[in-house]
Design an enzyme around this catalytic site. Structure first.
Site, PDB file in Angstrom:
ATOM      1  N   ARG A   1     -12.076  15.532   4.857  1.00 43.24           N
ATOM      2  CA  ARG A   1     -12.939  15.626   3.661  1.00 43.24           C
ATOM      3  C   ARG A   1     -14.368  15.959   4.064  1.00 43.24           C
ATOM      4  NH1 ARG A   1     -11.321   9.833   1.188  1.00 43.24           N
ATOM      5  NH2 ARG A   1      -9.412   9.841   2.395  1.00 43.24           N
TER       6      ARG A   1
ATOM      7  N   HIS B   1     -12.633   1.451  -0.727  1.00 45.17           N
ATOM      8  CA  HIS B   1     -12.395   0.570   0.424  1.00 45.17           C
ATOM      9  C   HIS B   1     -12.886  -0.851   0.147  1.00 45.17           C
ATOM     10  CE1 HIS B   1     -12.640   4.351   3.183  1.00 45.17           C
ATOM     11  NE2 HIS B   1     -11.371   4.048   2.970  1.00 45.17           N
TER      12      HIS B   1
ATOM     13  N   GLU C   1      -6.849  -5.620   4.634  1.00 46.44           N
ATOM     14  CA  GLU C   1      -6.886  -5.424   3.185  1.00 46.44           C
ATOM     15  C   GLU C   1      -5.755  -6.199   2.504  1.00 46.44           C
ATOM     16  OE1 GLU C   1      -6.779  -1.571   4.521  1.00 46.44           O
ATOM     17  OE2 GLU C   1      -8.594  -0.874   3.504  1.00 46.44           O
TER      18      GLU C   1
ATOM     19  N   ARG D   1      -2.247  -2.097  -3.855  1.00 43.80           N
ATOM     20  CA  ARG D   1      -3.553  -1.479  -3.682  1.00 43.80           C
ATOM     21  C   ARG D   1      -3.595  -0.244  -4.579  1.00 43.80           C
ATOM     22  NH1 ARG D   1      -6.056   1.043   1.820  1.00 43.80           N
ATOM     23  NH2 ARG D   1      -8.000   1.725   0.873  1.00 43.80           N
TER      24      ARG D   1
ATOM     25  N   ASN E   1       0.878  -1.173   0.000  1.00 44.36           N
ATOM     26  CA  ASN E   1       0.000   0.000   0.000  1.00 44.36           C
ATOM     27  C   ASN E   1       0.919   1.228   0.000  1.00 44.36           C
ATOM     28  OD1 ASN E   1      -1.930   1.933   0.425  1.00 44.36           O
ATOM     29  ND2 ASN E   1      -2.906   0.877   2.150  1.00 44.36           N
TER      30      ASN E   1
END
Ligand code: ADP
Length: 394
Positions: free
Chosen positions: A239, A179, A380, A90, A9
């Site tokens: 955000r 995600h 993940e 990823r 990642n």
């Protein structure tokens, strides 16, 4: 056959990794290098069960990868670089081009680059990671695993925006969702832990710096809160999440901001940070809220309020709710957010056990709850490693 596979990642100044022995899924090593580009980069590794942390200069991602391979070689975890047969990366945005993981070639790299306009914070650095690993491990297969792929099963009415249809056909504007590996992992894990009978109607809450909820019916994503980009949906660390779109031209006119200025505002200066004025980190915001800071209290309330909205909406989409799952930094660790969220869900039959919740147990529902409530640490990386094996045929 047994193979070593790296899950990667890459962020703008960080590189996180896990090395697996596949298909056994044994974690051989994991770690991260943060503050890449600085003289005081933080290098953290777990090698042969021993954790280490050093501070040293790491100039760029190429050097970070060199460091990672050196550490793996010196510890004897790999005998040669060629022991690593596959690297899974990823990648934030796969657009309409990729609804599953793919072996990287020049065309794939070009497409990831083109999709950078849709995920400017992530796709360019994800691509950088791929290019550097191609140089460092030329014999390994590189696989791109997209955050968007899991949501390919959303029905049209969930992924379309009500712009003129032409904007979907010509410009590809639609909801993609993100995600994916996390929503997939925790929903699969819940099925493994609690059985098929409570896995038909599931809502997963990935609550971290970036947050998204997903409605999952029989293992398939049917709606999710992030959209065309990872800016949509819930209020996040910095955000906005969803806002009235008319606010954007209004701000452009009143504040004289150009599109890059607006992008920075919405992505970097808003959310928990913008409301509280304290931090994008929920722990800091909660601390300020506890000491009576009104704006920090408001930021927490907005976050909780929006999660509750999505849970209500997704329960309607799913026509019921079997299991509610919390994951990622906030979902896994913040018992107070879970408690605040669940407080208003009594009408759905959700009830949690305070002690189990405070202990971050896997099952936190109370005995009389009609809905299973779970806290499942996301992974993940294992989804990425599995996809490397499947996609590259290792
Ligand atoms: P990212 O989206 O960057 O991967 P993470 O999943 O690591 O983010 O989540 C980061 C968020 O998790 C931060 O807001 C942080 O405050 C929060 N967090 C981490 N640990 C805790 C904790 N023990 N209690 C409350 N919040 C926590």
């Amino acid at each position: 056959m047994s193979n070593k596979v790296l899950a990667i990642n890459s962020g703008s100044s960080s590189l996180k990794f896990k090395l697996f022995e596949m298909p056994a899924e044994t974690v051989l090593s994991n770690g991260q290098i943060q503050r890449i580009g600085f003289d005081d980069a933080i290098v953290e590794f777990v090698l042969n069960g021993k954790a280490s942390k050093t501070i040293e200069p790491i100039a760029d991602h190429g050097q970070a990868i060199k460091k990672l391979l050196e550490m793996l070689l010196n510890s004897g975890i790999i005998k040669s670089k060629d022991d690593i047969k596959g690297v899974g990366h990823r990648v934030s945005h796969g657009g309409s081009a990729y609804d599953q993981s793919v072996v990287v070639n020049d065309q794939v790299k070009q497409k990831i680059d083109e999709l950078s306009v849709l995920s400017p914070l992530h796709n360019p650095v994800n691509l950088k990671g791929i290019v550097e690993f191609e140089k460092a491990l030329p014999h390994a297969v590189q696989v791109a695993v997209f955050d968007t792929s899991f949501h390919k099963t959303m029905p049209e009415e969930a992924y379309m925006y009500a712009l003129p249809y032409d904007y979907y056909e010509k410009d590809g504007i639609r909801r993609f969702g993100f995600h994916g590996p996390s929503h997939e992992y925790v929903s699969e894990k819940a099925k493994e832990l609690f059985g098929e009978e409570v896995s038909h109607k599931v809502i997963t809450c990935h609550l971290g710096n970036g947050s998204s909820l997903c409605a999952i019916k029989d293992g398939k994503s049917i709606d999710t809160s992030m959209g065309f980009t990872p800016l949509a949906g819930l209020v996040m660390g910095s955000r906005t999440g969803d806002i009235d779109p008319e606010i954007i031209p209004f701000i452009e006119e009143t504040r004289g901001l150009d599109s890059e200025g607006v992008r920075q505002l919405l992505n970097k200066q808003s959310g928990l940070l913008g409301i509280s004025g304290v931090s994008n980190d929920l722990r800091e915001v909660q601390k300020a809220a506890d000491s009576g800071n009104h704006r920090a209290q408001l930021a927490v309330k907005m976050f909780v309020h929006q999660i509750q909205h999505y849970i209500g909406a997704y329960t309607a989409d799913l026509d019921g709710l079997d299991t509610l799952i919390f994951t990622a930094g906030i979902g896994e660790h913040s018992s107070s957010i879970r408690q605040l969220v669940c407080e208003k869900l009594g009408y759905l039959g959700v009830s949690i056990d305070d002690t189990k919740n405070q202990n971050n147990e896997v099952s936190i529902e109370s005995q009389d709850s009609r809905v299973k409530v779970a806290v499942i640490p996301t992974d993940e990386e294992i989804v990425i490693a599995r996809d490397v094996v499947k996609t590259a045929g290792l």
